[in-house]
Design a protein around this motif. Structure first.
Motif, PDB file in Angstrom:
ATOM      1  N   UNK A  31       0.819  -1.206   0.000  1.00  0.00           N
ATOM      2  CA  UNK A  31       0.000   0.000   0.000  1.00  0.00           C
ATOM      3  C   UNK A  31       0.857   1.263   0.000  1.00  0.00           C
ATOM      4  N   UNK A  32       1.860   1.299   0.865  1.00  0.00           N
ATOM      5  CA  UNK A  32       2.694   2.501   0.950  1.00  0.00           C
ATOM      6  C   UNK A  32       3.555   2.674  -0.300  1.00  0.00           C
ATOM      7  N   UNK A  33       4.035   1.564  -0.874  1.00  0.00           N
ATOM      8  CA  UNK A  33       4.800   1.672  -2.120  1.00  0.00           C
ATOM      9  C   UNK A  33       3.903   2.195  -3.242  1.00  0.00           C
ATOM     10  N   UNK A  34       2.652   1.715  -3.280  1.00  0.00           N
ATOM     11  CA  UNK A  34       1.683   2.221  -4.265  1.00  0.00           C
ATOM     12  C   UNK A  34       1.454   3.716  -4.065  1.00  0.00           C
ATOM     13  N   UNK A  35       1.317   4.155  -2.810  1.00  0.00           N
ATOM     14  CA  UNK A  35       1.047   5.559  -2.509  1.00  0.00           C
ATOM     15  C   UNK A  35       2.184   6.460  -2.989  1.00  0.00           C
ATOM     16  N   UNK A  36       3.413   6.078  -2.696  1.00  0.00           N
ATOM     17  CA  UNK A  36       4.541   6.915  -3.100  1.00  0.00           C
ATOM     18  C   UNK A  36       4.787   6.841  -4.609  1.00  0.00           C
ATOM     19  N   UNK A  37       4.419   5.720  -5.238  1.00  0.00           N
ATOM     20  CA  UNK A  37       4.502   5.647  -6.694  1.00  0.00           C
ATOM     21  C   UNK A  37       3.563   6.672  -7.321  1.00  0.00           C
ATOM     22  N   UNK A  44       5.520  17.268   2.076  1.00  0.00           N
ATOM     23  CA  UNK A  44       5.494  16.769   3.459  1.00  0.00           C
ATOM     24  C   UNK A  44       4.166  16.122   3.838  1.00  0.00           C
ATOM     25  N   UNK A  45       3.057  16.635   3.262  1.00  0.00           N
ATOM     26  CA  UNK A  45       1.746  16.077   3.556  1.00  0.00           C
ATOM     27  C   UNK A  45       1.647  14.611   3.136  1.00  0.00           C
ATOM     28  N   UNK A  46       2.364  14.241   2.081  1.00  0.00           N
ATOM     29  CA  UNK A  46       2.321  12.862   1.604  1.00  0.00           C
ATOM     30  C   UNK A  46       2.909  11.896   2.632  1.00  0.00           C
ATOM     31  N   UNK A  47       3.938  12.349   3.333  1.00  0.00           N
ATOM     32  CA  UNK A  47       4.516  11.506   4.384  1.00  0.00           C
ATOM     33  C   UNK A  47       3.568  11.399   5.576  1.00  0.00           C
ATOM     34  N   UNK A  91       1.024   8.865   4.636  1.00  0.00           N
ATOM     35  CA  UNK A  91       1.634   7.538   4.749  1.00  0.00           C
ATOM     36  C   UNK A  91       1.705   7.099   6.213  1.00  0.00           C
ATOM     37  N   UNK A  92       2.031   8.041   7.099  1.00  0.00           N
ATOM     38  CA  UNK A  92       2.072   7.729   8.523  1.00  0.00           C
ATOM     39  C   UNK A  92       0.712   7.299   9.052  1.00  0.00           C
ATOM     40  N   UNK A  93      -0.346   7.955   8.590  1.00  0.00           N
ATOM     41  CA  UNK A  93      -1.696   7.589   9.013  1.00  0.00           C
ATOM     42  C   UNK A  93      -2.078   6.211   8.481  1.00  0.00           C
ATOM     43  N   UNK A  94      -1.699   5.920   7.234  1.00  0.00           N
ATOM     44  CA  UNK A  94      -1.962   4.592   6.667  1.00  0.00           C
ATOM     45  C   UNK A  94      -1.267   3.503   7.473  1.00  0.00           C
ATOM     46  N   UNK A 138      10.027   1.246   6.709  1.00  0.00           N
ATOM     47  CA  UNK A 138      11.065   1.085   5.692  1.00  0.00           C
ATOM     48  C   UNK A 138      10.659   1.760   4.386  1.00  0.00           C
ATOM     49  N   UNK A 139       9.393   1.596   3.998  1.00  0.00           N
ATOM     50  CA  UNK A 139       8.916   2.245   2.773  1.00  0.00           C
ATOM     51  C   UNK A 139       8.999   3.759   2.915  1.00  0.00           C
ATOM     52  N   UNK A 140       8.524   4.283   4.039  1.00  0.00           N
ATOM     53  CA  UNK A 140       8.536   5.743   4.259  1.00  0.00           C
ATOM     54  C   UNK A 140       9.972   6.268   4.265  1.00  0.00           C
ATOM     55  N   UNK A 141      10.883   5.529   4.904  1.00  0.00           N
ATOM     56  CA  UNK A 141      12.284   5.955   4.961  1.00  0.00           C
ATOM     57  C   UNK A 141      12.918   5.947   3.572  1.00  0.00           C
TER      58      UNK A 141
END
Length: 384
Positions: free
Chosen positions: A127-133, A141-144, A147-150, A176-179
Motif C-alpha cells: 500500500x505505501x509503495x503504491x502511494x509513493x509511486x 510533506x503532507x504525503x509523508x 503515509x504515517x496515518x496509513x 522502511x517504505x517511508x524511509x
C-alpha cells in the motif's frame, strides 16, 4: 507435403518461467532452509510430526514463491489498495467479534480460523509503495503524513489485540517504505534519540520501575513483565525469567564448535521452552555453536544485502520501495528473534525465518520471496 509439428518438451515450457530468477537470492534461501530442516529434525523429532510439517510448510512456501514470481510488479501494484482495505476491515472485525485465546483477540472465523494481522505484513508495504509511486515527482510533506496515518491505523488495531510481535513487523515494513521514499533524518533523529534516552532511564531506574505494585501506562501487565524480566531475569528464574535464562544457557553451552547434531542436552532434556518455534535459535546454537551462528548470521546478512541490491536495481519507485521493505521484514524477523533469545530484547512472538516452525509465517516468507523474485525477474527481462 504435410507439415510436421513437434510438441514442445516439458522443459522448454517450464524454462521461460525460471528465466530471470535471482540465483544468489535463491541460493541463500536454500542454505537457510537446509539449516532449518536440520535444526527442526533435531529439536522436533520427538515432537509429533513437527519435522514433516515443517518440510511441508517449506514446500508450500516454495510453491507460493514460484507462483508470485510469475506476476509482474505492475500487476502486483493493482492488489495494493484492495489487500490493504481487506486487511484493515478484517482487523476491525477481529476487534468487534474476534476469537480470544490466552487473553488475546487475534483470530477470526470466516469458515476457517485466520489471523488477519498476518495479511498486513505484505499489504502494508504494498500500500505505501503504491502511494509513493502515485506521488512520484510531486512529493510534499503532507504525503509523508498520509503515509504515517496509513501505517498507524492497522498497527494500532494490532497492538490493541494485543500482538506486539506482529505490530513490530508491520511497523518495520511500513517505516522502511517511508524511509526509502525520502523521509528526512531531521524527523527520524529526535524520536530515535528520545527512545535511546528512555531505554537508558528504564535500565537505570529498573529497581524502582519494576517494583511490586508499580504499573506502567500504555502497556499491558504481561508486556511490562517481559521488559522487567529482560532487565533482570534472575528475579523469577523459574517463572517469567525461565525462557531467557535457559536460552542463554543453551547458547553459552554450545561454545565455539557446538555439542554436535542431536547432542544438545538443554534441547533434548526439554529445558528450552518453545524449542521448535520462538526459541529454536537456542537449540541451534547449542548444537552448532559459534561457528554455526556465524554461518546463520552470514546467510541472513547475504539475503538482506541481495534484497537491497534488487531494490537498488528496480526500474520503478513502486518496485524499489517494495523490495526494500520486504527485505527489511526479513532483517527484522531475524534480528528480533535472535535478540530476544540472546536476552538483549524482550520476548515477543517473532519466529526465525526458515528455521522456526509455523505455517502462517512460512506462507508470509514465501510471499515476500516471490515479490523479490518478481522484481528481480522484471529487471532482468527488461535488460535482456
Amino acid at each position: 507435403m504435410s507439415a510436421v509439428f513437434e510438441k514442445p518438451s516439458y522443459l522448454s515450457r517450464v524454462a521461460p518461467m525460471l528465466h530471470g530468477f535471482d540465483g544468489p537470492l535463491a541460493f541463500a534461501v536454500f542454505l537457510l532452509a537446509c539449516a532449518g530442516l536440520l535444526t527442526m529434525y533435531s529439536s522436533g523429532f520427538d515432537y509429533g510430526s513437527r519435522f514433516v510439517d515443517h518440510g511441508r510448510n517449506m514446500l508450500l512456501a516454495g510453491v507460493i514463491m514460484f507462483v508470485v514470481a510469475q506476476i509482474p510488479p505492475q500487476r502486483l501494484q493493482t492488489f495494493a489498495v484492495p489487500l490493504y482495505m481487506a486487511g484493515v476491515a478484517l482487523l476491525i472485525a477481529v476487534a468487534v467479534f474476534g476469537i480470544t485465546k490466552k487473553g488475546a483477540r487475534r483470530w477470526l472465523n470466516v469458515g476457517i480460523v485466520i489471523q488477519p494481522s498476518e495479511i498486513l505484513k505484505i499489504a502494508m508495504p504494498l500500500m505505501l509503495a503504491w502511494w509513493f509511486q502515485k506521488r512520484e515527482g510531486q512529493m510534499r510533506p503532507l504525503d509523508f503524513l498520509v503515509a504515517g496515518l496509513l501505517l498507524i491505523v492497522p498497527v494500532g488495531l494490532i497492538v490493541k489485540q494485543p500482538d506486539l510481535g506482529t505490530a513490530i513487523l508491520v511497523t518495520a515494513a511500513g517505516f522502511a517504505v517511508i524511509f526509502f521514499a525520502g523521509l528526512s533524518w531531521k524527523l527520524i533523529l529526535p524520536p530515535l534519540m528520545l527512545g535511546i534516552v528512555g531505554a537508558t532511564l528504564i535500565v537505570f531506574f529498573e529497581p524502582q520501575l519494576c517494583a511490586d505494585g508499580v504499573r506502567w501506562p500504555l502497556l499491558h501487565d504481561y508486556q511490562q513483565q517481559r521488559v522487567c524480566t529482560l532487565l533482570d531475569p534472575s528475579k523469577d528464574p523459574l517463572g517469567k525469567g525461565f525462557h531467557i535464562i535457559q536460552g542463554m544457557i543453551a547458547i553459552g553451552s554450545g561454545g565455539v564448535l557446538g555439542k554436535g547434531f542431536m547432542q544438545g542436552t538443554q534441547t533434548h532434556l526439554e529445558f528450552i521452552p518453545e524449542r521448535t518455534t520462538d526459541f529454536i535459535f537456542a537449540a541451534y546454537s547449542e548444537e552448532f555453536g559459534l561457528l554455526g551462528n556465524l554461518f546463520l548470521i552470514c546467510g541472513f546478512l547475504f539475503l538482506v544485502l541481495r534484497g537491497l541490491g534488487i531494490a537498488l536495481e528496480a526500474s520503478t519507485v513502486f518496485s524499489r520501495l517494495l523490495a526494500g521493505a520486504i527485505t527489511m521484514i526479513f532483517f527484522t524477523y531475524a534480528f528480533v528473534n535472535m535478540g530476544m533469545v540472546s536476552g538483549i530484547l524482550p520476548v515477543v512472538g517473532v519466529p526465525l525465518p526458515f528455521i522456526s516452525y509455523g505455517g502462517t509465517a512460512m506462507v508470509t516468507l514465501g510471499l515476500g520471496l516471490g515479490i523479490l523474485m518478481s522484481i528481480a525477474k522484471a529487471k532482468r527481462l527488461v535488460q535482456s
